[in-house]
Design a protein around this motif. Structure first.
Motif: not given
Ligand SMILES: Cc1cc2nc3c(=O)[nH]c(=O)nc-3n(C[C@H](O)[C@H](O)[C@H](O)COP(=O)(O)OP(=O)(O)OC[C@H]3O[C@@H](n4cnc5c(N)ncnc54)[C@H](O)[C@@H]3O)c2cc1C
Length: 411
Positions: A3-8, A241-242, A375-381, A401-406
């Motif tokens: 997947h491009d982005v997986v949100i938990v 990716t993220t 948190v890291d490249d490819g890891l956000f909370v 958070t979505a804005a930071a990914i974009l």
């Protein structure tokens, strides 16, 4: 790459994050452990009664709400401005005379505080209405109790009105939460309405989720571990990716091992079915007598008739703080409410007890809203533990958070 982005997590933060990414053309899937969306904002129908998971109120002034839903499409049912306060064994109406002039007399004579205290409330409200919400979040921080002292409130007004009100909203009977949050909530109470969707609080996350393409959310899919570019589920690992961990704070700490557990403010709600409403009207009821564990109560079927089946009434009693975890809570609650409404309480059906150990993250001062989401490249909370512990904070955090990914992708 699966997947491009997986949100938990499909709570409000995860949903707002997914919506923002999809709107920008980014493919994101949401893995949700439970069987529905909404996280801490969910409702169930039990024997014809609508039971929210805990007593929750939507403050219509939350700016973020208006980005995601047409509030009127939720068929909002509003509480009366002000509250009914149990003091000296009687109920007194404390209104908002600016919005309901008819309440002016009862407010002035209510034994809640001195006339000076009532002026102090008006002064406090005028002060939080000035400037922007970010300005309020930059004010010097202390506890809510310190802020109330600074505003000049004496014990009577605090004990009878402000403590039970903010105990319920901030899950904070000791008034130890950040005064910045107090200021923001006071402003929201002053400029908007307190309401619930007619069909229950879950109408909010369901409306937000409805804006996502079909198949985006995978329910009953618990994630067991999350790292940069990978999540582990019971069916194996998924690469992305993220990865965005949009769970509550303690779970995010456990899943990533990379963010601190914010601590927890517990809360309980006891739902009763009654043959007749013990009080008429859509009021928030506060215990100014400290007569037991219940700090707030509402006859929900008086707020929205859909909360109870025809001919019945539904009552929710909220217990914020450590009392929520007491196994003797149902008996203590019934004893307290018998003192308020008499022997009719013995005939009420206890429909459900919601004990929620993590009602909100523990946001004592110093409160740092807008905590880092990368948190890291490819890891956000994201989630309410990154911003303010509220519906507003969760939605804002998801969008931020979505804005930071974009932004990382040059978008
Ligand atoms: C009883 C109560 C009353 C409240 N009252 C108010 C109020 O009146 N006004 C207000 O503004 N706020 C209130 N709040 C706070 C507000 O509900 C929360 O701040 C907000 O809903 C948090 O949303 P979130 O998306 O950050 O987290 P959550 O709602 O906790 O969402 C996290 C999601 O992640 C999922 N998840 C967890 N672990 C995993 C895993 N391992 N794998 C996959 N998914 C997982 C969960 O199932 C959940 O769906 C109240 C909270 C409670 C509990």
């Amino acid at each position: 790459m699966d997947h491009d982005v997986v949100i938990v997590g499909a709570g409000l933060a995860g949903l707002a994050c997914a919506r923002t990414l999809h709107a920008a053309g980014v493919d994101a899937v949401v893995l949700e452990a439970s069987d529905g969306v909404g996280g801490r904002v969910r409702s169930d129908v039990v024997d014809g009664f609508v039971l929210d998971r805990g007593f929750q109120i939507l403050l219509t002034a939350y700016p973020e709400l208006h980005r995601w839903v047409d509030l009127e499409s939720l068929d909002l049912c509003r509480f009366d401005p002000g509250a009914r306060i149990r003091v000296g064994g009687r109920f007194h109406t404390v209104g908002d005379p600016l919005r309901r002039p008819g309440d002016l007399f009862s407010t002035v004579v209510a034994p809640i505080g001195s006339p000076l205290d009532k002026l102090r409330v008006l002064r406090a409200v005028a002060s939080v209405r000035k400037g922007s919400v970010p300005d309020l979040l930059r004010r010097p921080d202390g506890t809510t109790a310190e802020r109330l002292r600074h505003l000049g409130f004496i014990d009577r007004a605090v004990e009878r009105f402000l403590r039970p009100l903010f105990a319920g909203i901030q899950l904070d009977p000791d008034l130890e939460v950040s005064s910045r949050r107090f200021d923001v909530i006071l402003r929201m109470l002053a400029v908007g309405d307190s309401a619930v969707p007619a069909a229950g609080m879950s109408a909010l996350p369901e409306a937000i989720a409805a804006g996502l393409p079909e198949g985006t959310i995978r329910l009953s899919t618990p994630v067991r571990g999350a790292g940069a570019g990978e999540v582990r589920t019971d069916d194996g690992s998924l690469s992305a990716t993220t990865v965005v961990v949009a769970t509550d704070g303690p779970t995010a700490a456990g899943l990533t091992g990379a963010v601190a557990d914010p601590g927890s403010r517990p809360v309980a709600a006891l739902w009763f079915g009654a043959d007749a409403p013990p009080l008429r009207g859509p009021s928030l009821v506060l215990d100014g007598d400290r007569s037991g564990p219940v700090r707030n109560l509402a006859v929900m079927s008086e707020v929205s008739s859909r909360y109870a089946p025809e001919g019945r009434a539904s009552v929710v009693a909220a217990v914020p703080g450590p009392d929520a975890l007491d196994p003797a809570l149902p008996a203590a609650t019934r004893r307290q409410l018998r003192g308020w409404f008499g022997a009719e309480v013995d005939g009420w059906d206890l429909l459900r007890v919601d004990v929620i150990p993590h009602g909100q993250p523990d946001q004592r001062p110093p409160l740092h809203p807008k905590q880092p989401v990368r948190v890291d490249d490819g890891l956000f909370v994201c989630g309410d533990h990154r911003d303010t512990a509220s519906i507003q904070g969760a939605l804002f955090s998801g969008r931020r958070t979505a804005a930071a990914i974009l932004a990382d992708r040059g978008r």
